[in-house]
Enzyme design. Structure first.
Site, short mmCIF file in Angstrom:
data_model
loop_
_atom_site.label_atom_id
_atom_site.label_comp_id
_atom_site.label_asym_id
_atom_site.label_seq_id
_atom_site.Cartn_x
_atom_site.Cartn_y
_atom_site.Cartn_z
CG ASP A 133 -2.05 -1.00 1.13
OD1 ASP A 133 -2.39 -1.41 0.01
OD2 ASP A 133 -2.60 -1.35 2.18
CG ASP A 151 -6.33 -1.57 -1.37
OD1 ASP A 151 -6.54 -2.79 -1.46
OD2 ASP A 151 -5.39 -1.08 -0.72
#
Length: 173
Positions: A133, A151
Site C-alpha cells: 500500500d 484497493d
C-alpha cells in the site's frame, strides 16, 4: 393470475468487458507496485509528498498491509497471508460466476474492477506475505488509510454494485 420473477438475460459481451477491466486494473496495479518498490524505492524513502493544496494532501507512504481492507484481521502468523489469499481467490471465483451473468455494462465493469483488485492483492500476499500500500490521502487532521490501485478498484467497484442494487429499476415484463 400470479406474479412470476423472470431473471434478466446477461448483457452481451459482459464477461469479456469485465475480464478486460480486471486485466487492465491488475496490470496497472502490479506496474504501480513494481515502480513503488523498485523504481522509486519507497521502502527506503518511507514517504514522498506529492500534492499539498491547503489542508488537502496526497503522499506516497510505504505500508505493508498484512490484513484485509483497512488493515482488519492483520496478523503475522505463518499462515495468515495464505488464509487471506485463499479467501480472496474464493471470492474472486464467486464474482467470476456473477460476472458471467452480469445484467448491465456497469455491473460487468464493477465486477471486473473488484476481481482485478482482488487478484492484484492476492499476488502481493503470495510474493511478499503482505499487500503493498502506498497512496495516502489526507485533509485537515483526517488521514485516510493508505491504499493502492487494487484497493481503489475494489472500493469503486463495490460502490457501483451498491448503487446498481439500490437504484436500478426492475425490468418490465
Amino acid at each position: 393470475m400470479s406474479a412470476t420473477t423472470v431473471a434478466a438475460a446477461p448483457v452481451r459481451g459482459g464477461l469479456r468487458l469485465g475480464l478486460l477491466t480486471a486485466l487492465l486494473l491488475l496490470a496497472a496495479d502490479q506496474a504501480s507496485k513494481w515502480w513503488i518498490l523498485y523504481g522509486l524505492d519507497l521502502p527506503t524513502l518511507r514517504n514522498v509528498p506529492l500534492v499539498q493544496a491547503g489542508p488537502f494532501g496526497l503522499d506516497l507512504t510505504m505500508v505493508w498491509n498484512r490484513g484485509v481492507t483497512f488493515g482488519m484481521f492483520s496478523g503475522d502468523g505463518p499462515l495468515n497471508h495464505v488464509i487471506l489469499a485463499v479467501a480472496a481467490i474464493a471470492i474472486a471465483g464467486v464474482l467470476l460466476r456473477w460476472l458471467a451473468r452480469a445484467e448491465t455494462r456497469p455491473v460487468a465493469l464493477a465486477l471486473g474492477a473488484v476481481i482485478g483488485g482482488a487478484v492484484g492483492n492476492v499476488i502481493d500476499r503470495f510474493r511478499f506475505g503482505a499487500v503493498v500500500d502506498f497512496l495516502h490521502a489526507y485533509a485537515w487532521d483526517w488521514n485516510w488509510y493508505v491504499f493502492n490501485i487494487a484497493d481503489a478498484g475494489i472500493v469503486c467497484g463495490v460502490l457501483v454494485l451498491l448503487a446498481d442494487a439500490l437504484l436500478r429499476r426492475p425490468a418490465q415484463g
